[in-house]
Write a protein that holds these residues in place. Structure first.
Motif, PDB file in Angstrom:
ATOM      1  N   UNK A  38       0.775  -1.109   0.117  1.00 53.55           N
ATOM      2  CA  UNK A  38       0.024  -0.042  -0.239  1.00 53.55           C
ATOM      3  C   UNK A  38       0.836   1.300  -0.017  1.00 53.55           C
ATOM      4  N   UNK A  39       1.927   1.338   0.842  1.00 52.30           N
ATOM      5  CA  UNK A  39       3.080   2.262   0.925  1.00 52.30           C
ATOM      6  C   UNK A  39       3.497   2.483  -0.601  1.00 52.30           C
ATOM      7  N   UNK A  40       4.120   1.603  -1.355  1.00 53.19           N
ATOM      8  CA  UNK A  40       4.655   1.697  -2.699  1.00 53.19           C
ATOM      9  C   UNK A  40       3.592   2.183  -3.630  1.00 53.19           C
ATOM     10  N   UNK A  41       2.318   1.584  -3.425  1.00 50.29           N
ATOM     11  CA  UNK A  41       1.266   2.233  -4.553  1.00 50.29           C
ATOM     12  C   UNK A  41       0.942   3.541  -4.291  1.00 50.29           C
ATOM     13  N   UNK A  42       0.812   4.016  -3.039  1.00 52.43           N
ATOM     14  CA  UNK A  42       0.502   5.271  -2.665  1.00 52.43           C
ATOM     15  C   UNK A  42       1.515   6.414  -3.011  1.00 52.43           C
ATOM     16  N   UNK A  43       2.948   5.799  -2.910  1.00 51.10           N
ATOM     17  CA  UNK A  43       3.971   6.570  -3.339  1.00 51.10           C
ATOM     18  C   UNK A  43       4.329   6.517  -5.267  1.00 51.10           C
ATOM     19  N   UNK A 111      16.096   5.606 -13.590  1.00 54.90           N
ATOM     20  CA  UNK A 111      16.189   4.062 -13.951  1.00 54.90           C
ATOM     21  C   UNK A 111      17.567   3.643 -14.137  1.00 54.90           C
ATOM     22  N   UNK A 112      18.446   4.371 -14.675  1.00 62.98           N
ATOM     23  CA  UNK A 112      19.616   3.880 -14.789  1.00 62.98           C
ATOM     24  C   UNK A 112      20.643   3.731 -13.534  1.00 62.98           C
ATOM     25  N   UNK A 113      20.404   4.886 -12.670  1.00 63.98           N
ATOM     26  CA  UNK A 113      20.913   4.886 -11.412  1.00 63.98           C
ATOM     27  C   UNK A 113      20.531   3.814 -10.563  1.00 63.98           C
ATOM     28  N   UNK A 114      19.223   3.525 -10.761  1.00 64.84           N
ATOM     29  CA  UNK A 114      18.672   2.299  -9.792  1.00 64.84           C
ATOM     30  C   UNK A 114      19.439   1.136 -10.195  1.00 64.84           C
ATOM     31  N   UNK A 311      13.393  -3.520  -0.982  1.00 65.57           N
ATOM     32  CA  UNK A 311      13.739  -4.624  -1.826  1.00 65.57           C
ATOM     33  C   UNK A 311      12.977  -5.155  -2.963  1.00 65.57           C
ATOM     34  N   UNK A 312      12.025  -4.327  -3.344  1.00 63.10           N
ATOM     35  CA  UNK A 312      11.132  -4.721  -4.431  1.00 63.10           C
ATOM     36  C   UNK A 312      11.649  -3.921  -5.636  1.00 63.10           C
ATOM     37  N   UNK A 313      12.467  -4.556  -6.335  1.00 59.41           N
ATOM     38  CA  UNK A 313      13.217  -4.024  -7.531  1.00 59.41           C
ATOM     39  C   UNK A 313      12.188  -3.540  -8.633  1.00 59.41           C
ATOM     40  N   UNK A 314      11.103  -4.111  -8.963  1.00 57.89           N
ATOM     41  CA  UNK A 314      10.385  -3.599 -10.026  1.00 57.89           C
ATOM     42  C   UNK A 314       9.871  -2.219  -9.443  1.00 57.89           C
ATOM     43  N   UNK A 315       9.282  -2.086  -8.212  1.00 59.28           N
ATOM     44  CA  UNK A 315       8.786  -0.993  -7.972  1.00 59.28           C
ATOM     45  C   UNK A 315      10.004   0.021  -7.666  1.00 59.28           C
ATOM     46  N   UNK A 316      10.979  -0.267  -7.299  1.00 56.50           N
ATOM     47  CA  UNK A 316      12.256   0.601  -7.227  1.00 56.50           C
ATOM     48  C   UNK A 316      12.385   1.365  -8.714  1.00 56.50           C
ATOM     49  N   UNK A 317      12.601   0.344  -9.744  1.00 56.59           N
ATOM     50  CA  UNK A 317      12.646   1.024 -10.869  1.00 56.59           C
ATOM     51  C   UNK A 317      11.608   2.086 -11.200  1.00 56.59           C
ATOM     52  N   UNK A 318      10.443   1.842 -11.121  1.00 55.06           N
ATOM     53  CA  UNK A 318       9.292   2.769 -11.541  1.00 55.06           C
ATOM     54  C   UNK A 318       9.294   3.835 -10.768  1.00 55.06           C
ATOM     55  N   UNK A 319       9.604   3.728  -9.381  1.00 50.64           N
ATOM     56  CA  UNK A 319       9.859   4.964  -8.806  1.00 50.64           C
ATOM     57  C   UNK A 319      10.928   5.940  -9.069  1.00 50.64           C
ATOM     58  N   UNK A 320      11.920   5.120  -9.085  1.00 46.81           N
ATOM     59  CA  UNK A 320      13.090   5.810  -9.775  1.00 46.81           C
ATOM     60  C   UNK A 320      12.928   6.675 -10.874  1.00 46.81           C
ATOM     61  N   UNK A 321      12.090   5.938 -11.968  1.00 41.99           N
ATOM     62  CA  UNK A 321      12.024   6.640 -13.111  1.00 41.99           C
ATOM     63  C   UNK A 321      11.061   8.028 -12.926  1.00 41.99           C
ATOM     64  N   UNK A 322       9.803   7.939 -12.110  1.00 39.03           N
ATOM     65  CA  UNK A 322       9.202   8.853 -11.854  1.00 39.03           C
ATOM     66  C   UNK A 322      10.021   9.900 -11.126  1.00 39.03           C
ATOM     67  N   UNK A 323      10.813   9.689  -9.730  1.00 36.48           N
ATOM     68  CA  UNK A 323      11.620  10.730  -9.346  1.00 36.48           C
ATOM     69  C   UNK A 323      12.561  11.348  -9.877  1.00 36.48           C
ATOM     70  N   UNK A 324      13.146  10.718 -10.982  1.00 39.91           N
ATOM     71  CA  UNK A 324      13.988  11.123 -11.922  1.00 39.91           C
ATOM     72  C   UNK A 324      13.202  12.431 -12.748  1.00 39.91           C
ATOM     73  N   UNK A 325      12.166  12.131 -13.151  1.00 40.19           N
ATOM     74  CA  UNK A 325      11.392  12.788 -14.237  1.00 40.19           C
ATOM     75  C   UNK A 325      11.087  13.837 -13.296  1.00 40.19           C
ATOM     76  N   UNK A 326      10.348  13.935 -12.134  1.00 35.57           N
ATOM     77  CA  UNK A 326       9.751  15.041 -11.391  1.00 35.57           C
ATOM     78  C   UNK A 326      11.185  15.928 -11.024  1.00 35.57           C
ATOM     79  N   UNK A 327      12.241  15.620 -10.585  1.00 41.81           N
ATOM     80  CA  UNK A 327      13.399  16.193 -10.164  1.00 41.81           C
ATOM     81  C   UNK A 327      13.883  17.084 -11.449  1.00 41.81           C
ATOM     82  N   UNK A 328      14.133  16.522 -12.447  1.00 45.48           N
ATOM     83  CA  UNK A 328      14.558  17.202 -13.665  1.00 45.48           C
ATOM     84  C   UNK A 328      13.711  18.054 -14.405  1.00 45.48           C
TER      85      UNK A 328
END
Length: 747
Positions: A38-43, A111-114, A311-328
């Motif tokens: 639920x936390x990952x989904x909300x994030x 995504x590349x960083x993750x 440790x959820x790598x698929x969720x980390x990749x998705x979040x990393x892509x969204x975070x990178x897009x937001x920050x840039x």
């Protein structure tokens, strides 16, 4: 203070096939906790909304005085708005392509960083680790200087080709032995990246026109995005990189459990690492080609995604892509408005946004859920457990004094000295090499003086011009190089001993970047405008370490908190340096860029004498704590049982290293690789059982003098900064030392 740079030390099980790399802990309660779904989904939902809002803001802000209403009219073609040439130019050709580019480049870097953090098992890895950024920079500089290119599309092609070539060489070197293990990827990328950076500096310092174009490109910017041409050409590359990330997520998750277990599940670790490196190369190369080398974003996005998703790598990749897009995207919007009518460098804005976020993360309790607890706390717990189990008094644990076999005793009346044969011979050998280097440096140069005339001029005899040249210019420069090299060598030895890591240097605490930024800021108050005050170097270094210490919670923090805060401090100080260089005139910026590469040009007795006085105070202090430094190679419990106060020794040595590194930067700028190489070379000569303080000083002084001499005579009519020479030669040295057969035992 343990400061790993290539691997992440952990107390969990290690695997024999990893060639010495340090893996994440896998025991109960040691690994990062799985975040609730639920936390990952909300994030994910929250960052998705943020991406949409920032995209709308990016479309509404910018030049052309077109507000949200005009953008909506164009998007929905209300009243035939798309027929308006002005709206079509501002919105259709500028803002929409720029916004899409920011979203895709930010997502690609995230995504590349993750991926890179997952494959290297190092939460502090970033996208420049495979040499991609350095290769892209070298490609652009070579295109400008050698091919005369002067267009955005040409830069794009050169950057992409350079990035792919650099990453390919890293994969070739890392996969030659050991199947591209995480340690080899990190070391090969760091070494080749440094060498490519040095080659870039070689070209730039000899061409003011090339530097003028390069200094703005290297800051990173989306201002040149017009239309969909460049994005359309690289869109297939980005799609391929994202597809690789999706396909490799599951096998990479298995690889996190260890190579042996991954093989038992049917995976091939070398193939997985190679595929991941290819995906990272595609994403990063395309991003660098489109927007320039925007560093720090991959580290920030991957680190923050790990803090949220565990440790959820698929969720980390998705979040990393969204975070990178937001920050840039947010950084690009801020770059348009903070200094109107001009645009600020987007990489500087990324550093200003990302550094505080990283600091907040490591200061929070969330760090423990990431499996990144403080090793000092674990060590203290283990020490208490051992004491409860053994129940031995402190005196019982003392080791009896035994004179080592390679030593002899010198006695003079009531005084006696224990002398190590091998270490003494190594020091004498290094001192002889230093004398030879000094003589050669005084003789070599753009003149036809003989050795005899040089010696006579050293002592004030002979032709007046010879005496002036040798005593006024060459000897003063040599003394400055000697002091800077000795300070760097000793600072590197202290840092590596404290960190118990051959790759540790004062740079990890932001010392070099802080000192460099302070000296450049002092240029504003300098009458000459070409050199800052040498004393600003130690002040900047001290300020950087104080900030890192206070923010990280004290010197007792020996884990990731100090490392991450040090990286954030380095990013902020580097941003200040880039801004200072970009705002000055071409002549002033060119001379300052040479100094930021590490240079002794124009340095002499005026800066060498005060630093020599500082060394006269700091070196005896370092020698006084040398006995305790040897004990610090063991854990704190062993050090305490041998009668050494580890905390006090660590504090003294850290302050000494900071002061020495700051003095060196104040003299010669941030000379690379000397602090890293000097202790390694001295330790090889003196033996692994000694802390080679004197040997490191002599080695550092010799390296700087030799490198400065080579820089003066390498090209007729031009001069290479000493830092460029050490960087170009340091990459192959790092590969030779750290990628050999016994690299795991030396790191």
């Amino acid at each position: 203070m343990r400061m790993p740079s290539a691997g992440v030390k952990a107390s969990g099980p290690q695997h024999p096939d990893d060639q010495g790399e340090l893996v994440e802990k896998s025991g109960p309660g040691a690994a990062p906790a799985r975040a609730p779904r639920r936390t990952v989904a909300w994030a994910v939902a929250g960052f998705t909304c943020a991406v949409l809002l920032l995209a709308a803001l990016s479309l509404s802000v910018g030049a052309g005085e077109v507000g949200p209403g005009g953008v909506l009219d164009y998007l929905f073609n209300r009243g035939g708005a798309r027929g308006d040439s002005r709206l079509d130019l501002v919105v259709g050709d500028l803002r929409i392509p720029r916004t899409l580019t920011a979203l895709l480049v930010g997502g690609a870097l995230g995504v590349a960083g993750c991926l890179l953090q997952a494959v290297t098992r190092n939460p502090l890895a970033e996208t420049g680790l495979l040499g991609v950024n350095a290769g892209a920079s070298l490609g652009v500089v070579a295109g400008i200087a050698l091919l005369g290119l002067d267009s955005g599309y040409a830069y794009l092609v050169c950057a992409f080709v350079g990035a792919v070539v650099a990453s390919g060489l890293v994969l070739l070197i890392a996969g030659r032995k050991g199947g591209g293990s995480p340690m080899r990827l990190v070391l090969a990328g760091s070494a080749l990246g440094a060498t490519f950076g040095g080659l870039t500096s070689v070209i730039v310092v000899n061409s003011a026109e090339t530097y003028d174009k390069f200094r703005f490109w290297v800051l990173g910017s989306l201002a040149g995005v017009e239309g969909y041409g460049e994005l359309g050409r690289l869109a297939p590359v980005l799609v391929a990189g994202f597809l690789v990330a999706v396909l490799v997520a599951r096998p990479l998750s298995a690889l996190a459990l260890g190579d042996d277990l991954a093989r038992s599940l049917g995976h091939r670790p070398p193939v997985i690492r190679t595929v991941v490196a290819v995906g990272v190369t595609l994403l990063t190369a395309a991003a660098v080609a489109l927007a320039g080398p925007i560093s720090f974003l991959g580290l920030l996005a991957g680190f923050l995604a790990r803090a949220i998703a565990g440790t959820r790598l698929p969720a980390r990749l998705l979040l990393a892509g969204l975070i990178g897009a937001c920050v840039l995207t947010a950084s690009d919007v801020a770059a348009r408005v903070v200094s109107r009518p001009y645009e600020a460098p987007v990489s500087v804005i990324v550093a200003l946004i990302g550094a505080p976020v990283l600091i907040l993360i490591v200061r929070s309790k969330q760090l423990a859920t990431m499996g990144m607890t403080d090793p000092a706390a674990e060590e203290r717990g283990a020490e208490k457990k051992r004491r409860r189990t053994l129940r031995l008094p402190r005196r019982a644990a003392r080791t009896p004094r035994v004179r080592p076999a390679d030593t002899f005793v010198l006695r003079r009346g009531p005084l006696s000295f224990l002398v190590a044969r091998r270490a003494t011979f190594a020091a004498l050998l290094l001192a002889a090499l230093l004398v030879v280097a000094v003589v050669f440096s005084a003789y070599a140069g753009q003149s036809d003086m003989s050795v005899t005339r040089t010696f006579r001029a050293v002592f004030g005899y002979g032709d007046h011009f010879d005496v002036l040249l040798v005593q006024k210019f060459r000897l003063g420069r040599i003394v400055a190089g000697l002091t800077a090299g000795a300070a760097l060598g000793l600072a590197g030895c202290l840092t590596q001993t404290l960190a118990r890591n051959r790759l540790a240097t004062p740079e990890l605490l932001g010392v070099n970047d802080g000192a460099t930024a302070a000296v450049l800021v002092s240029v504003t108050f300098s009458a000459s405008g070409s050199f800052g005050a040498w004393w600003a170097g130690p002040i900047g270094a001290l300020v950087a370490v104080v900030v890192v210490t206070v923010v990280s919670g004290g010197l007792g923090q020996r884990g990731y908190r100090v490392l991450v805060v040090g990286l954030a401090m380095s990013a902020l100080a580097s941003a200040v340096t880039q801004v200072v260089l970009s705002r000055r005139s071409l002549n002033s910026a060119s001379s300052l860029y040479v100094w930021t590469s590490g240079s002794l040009n124009g340095r002499g007795y005026s800066v060498a004498v005060p630093v020599l006085i500082g060394l006269a105070v700091l070196v005896p202090l370092a020698l006084a704590v040398a006995r305790h430094l040897g004990v610090l190679r063991f854990d704190d419990a062993t050090a305490a049982s041998l009668g050494s106060n580890a905390g006090r020794t660590r504090l003294i040595c850290l302050l000494l290293a900071v002061a020495l590194a700051g003095l060196a930067v104040g003299i010669a700028g941030p000379v690379g690789f000397v602090a890293l190489a000097s202790p390694v070379i001295a330790s090889r000569l003196a033996g692994p059982l000694r802390v080679p303080l004197v040997g490191s000083m002599l080695t550092g002084a010799t390296l700087v003098v030799v490198a400065d001499t080579l820089g003066r005579i390498a090209f007729d009519g031009s001069e290479l900064p000493v830092g460029v020479v050490t960087t170009v030669l340091g990459g192959p040295f790092l590969l030779w030392v750290l990628l050999g057969r016994s690299a795991a035992t030396r790191v």
